[in-house]
Design an enzyme around this catalytic site. Sequence first.
Site, PDB file in Angstrom:
ATOM      1  N   MET A 121     -11.403  -5.637   5.708  1.00  0.00           N
ATOM      2  CA  MET A 121     -10.561  -4.723   6.486  1.00  0.00           C
ATOM      3  C   MET A 121     -10.209  -5.393   7.811  1.00  0.00           C
ATOM      4  SD  MET A 121      -9.979  -2.136   4.643  1.00  0.00           S
ATOM      5  CE  MET A 121      -8.918  -1.422   5.893  1.00  0.00           C
ATOM      6  N   MET A 146      -8.959   8.230   0.060  1.00  0.00           N
ATOM      7  CA  MET A 146      -9.783   8.610   1.230  1.00  0.00           C
ATOM      8  C   MET A 146     -10.308  10.026   1.048  1.00  0.00           C
ATOM      9  SD  MET A 146      -7.244   7.317   4.201  1.00  0.00           S
ATOM     10  CE  MET A 146      -6.507   5.683   4.159  1.00  0.00           C
ATOM     11  N   HIS A 162      -8.465   1.114  -3.805  1.00  0.00           N
ATOM     12  CA  HIS A 162      -9.376   0.901  -2.678  1.00  0.00           C
ATOM     13  C   HIS A 162     -10.035   2.242  -2.366  1.00  0.00           C
ATOM     14  CE1 HIS A 162      -9.521  -0.056   1.980  1.00  0.00           C
ATOM     15  NE2 HIS A 162     -10.717   0.148   1.471  1.00  0.00           N
ATOM     16  N   ASP A 177      -4.794   3.637  -1.819  1.00  0.00           N
ATOM     17  CA  ASP A 177      -5.873   3.975  -0.882  1.00  0.00           C
ATOM     18  C   ASP A 177      -6.374   5.385  -1.118  1.00  0.00           C
ATOM     19  OD1 ASP A 177      -6.049   1.639   0.928  1.00  0.00           O
ATOM     20  OD2 ASP A 177      -3.950   2.123   1.338  1.00  0.00           O
ATOM     21  N   HIS A 232      -1.335  -1.398  -4.193  1.00  0.00           N
ATOM     22  CA  HIS A 232      -2.569  -1.023  -3.512  1.00  0.00           C
ATOM     23  C   HIS A 232      -2.584   0.490  -3.307  1.00  0.00           C
ATOM     24  CE1 HIS A 232      -6.027  -1.997  -0.875  1.00  0.00           C
ATOM     25  NE2 HIS A 232      -5.583  -1.029  -0.086  1.00  0.00           N
ATOM     26  N   SER A 254       0.840  -1.202   0.000  1.00  0.00           N
ATOM     27  CA  SER A 254       0.000   0.000   0.000  1.00  0.00           C
ATOM     28  C   SER A 254       0.872   1.248   0.000  1.00  0.00           C
ATOM     29  CB  SER A 254      -0.891   0.015   1.244  1.00  0.00           C
ATOM     30  OG  SER A 254      -1.410   1.311   1.415  1.00  0.00           O
ATOM     31  N   ASP A 282      -6.623  -6.468   4.490  1.00  0.00           N
ATOM     32  CA  ASP A 282      -5.949  -5.160   4.492  1.00  0.00           C
ATOM     33  C   ASP A 282      -5.903  -4.573   5.897  1.00  0.00           C
ATOM     34  OD1 ASP A 282      -5.037  -2.610   3.941  1.00  0.00           O
ATOM     35  OD2 ASP A 282      -6.768  -2.008   2.732  1.00  0.00           O
ATOM     36  N   MET A 341     -12.159   4.554  -0.327  1.00  0.00           N
ATOM     37  CA  MET A 341     -12.786   4.815   0.981  1.00  0.00           C
ATOM     38  C   MET A 341     -13.484   6.162   0.866  1.00  0.00           C
ATOM     39  SD  MET A 341      -9.646   3.447   3.269  1.00  0.00           S
ATOM     40  CE  MET A 341      -8.565   3.364   1.859  1.00  0.00           C
TER      41      MET A 341
HETATM   42  C1  DX5 Z   1      -6.149   1.640   5.748  1.00  0.00           C
HETATM   43  C2  DX5 Z   1      -5.745   1.284   4.345  1.00  0.00           C
HETATM   44  C3  DX5 Z   1      -4.663   0.289   4.267  1.00  0.00           C
HETATM   45  C4  DX5 Z   1      -3.355   0.737   4.883  1.00  0.00           C
HETATM   46  C5  DX5 Z   1      -2.649  -0.492   5.351  1.00  0.00           C
HETATM   47  O1  DX5 Z   1      -7.287   2.399   5.714  1.00  0.00           O
HETATM   48  O2  DX5 Z   1      -6.852   0.739   3.645  1.00  0.00           O
HETATM   49  O3  DX5 Z   1      -4.455  -0.156   2.930  1.00  0.00           O
HETATM   50  O4  DX5 Z   1      -2.554   1.456   3.995  1.00  0.00           O
HETATM   51  O5  DX5 Z   1      -1.520  -0.095   6.045  1.00  0.00           O
HETATM   52  P1  DX5 Z   1      -0.811  -1.038   7.136  1.00  0.00           P
HETATM   53  O6  DX5 Z   1      -0.354  -2.282   6.411  1.00  0.00           O
HETATM   54  O7  DX5 Z   1       0.296  -0.183   7.633  1.00  0.00           O
HETATM   55  O8  DX5 Z   1      -1.848  -1.361   8.182  1.00  0.00           O
HETATM   56 ZN    ZN Z   2      -6.450  -0.217   1.674  1.00  0.00          ZN
END
Ligand code: DX5
Ligand code: ZN
Length: 217
Positions: free
Chosen positions: A137, A37, A66, A35, A33, A8, A175, A68
Amino acid sequence: MSVLIAPSVLSADFLHLDREIEMLNESDADWIHVDVMDGSFVPNISFGFPIVNAIYNVAEKPLDVHLMIDSADCYLEEFAQAGATWLSVHYEACPHLHRTIQTIRDLQCYAGVVLNPHTPVHVLEDIISELDYVLLMSVNPGYGGQKFIPQTIEKVKKLKKMVEAFNPDCLIEVDGGISTANAAEIIAAGADVLVAGNAVFKNEDPKKIISDLKKLG
Ligand code: DX5
Ligand code: ZN
């Protein structure tokens, strides 16, 4: 199939993303990956289309985006155009999930649904046959570097049974809080894809950690 590793980039050095993606290109990582947000669905803001597209332009591995975000339907086409190959939306943020999944597939992306830690896997019973992957998650979404929630192991096992019964091609991705200390247990429970942020990017030898995770599967 051996386990797939999806580092990620949320935990990467944003000032030197080119170097970070180059490292992933040279590594055993399978997907990248990404993310996204929005500061509404989750209490954090990461980045949007220009960054996803900039990553896409140097990445030699498929992007696993991903989302969010609220109102995901409004942005699916732009994320597909920005370079998503795998595109997932949260069950908790999509009131018309079936339509959202069809839209993702019409955009020629693989379609995934993400479940928060409190959402039981049985809510997917009537949509599982339409999915290319489910992302469980194992932390509350919003931040990297959190602690793995142990109940996720049972959720992976339950989901594995559902997938085997109704859609054996559907991948299970997990994840949050994954490291070499817990990856073997998550894989044994039935995970096909592991996301790892901090474990990879905060390590002094990220490529080795990626290979180590991959070897566990
Ligand atoms: C959290 C993200 C994850 C995050 C994982 O909201 O969806 O993808 O980057 O990071 P680690 O592996 O550090 O928990
Ligand atoms: Zn993620």
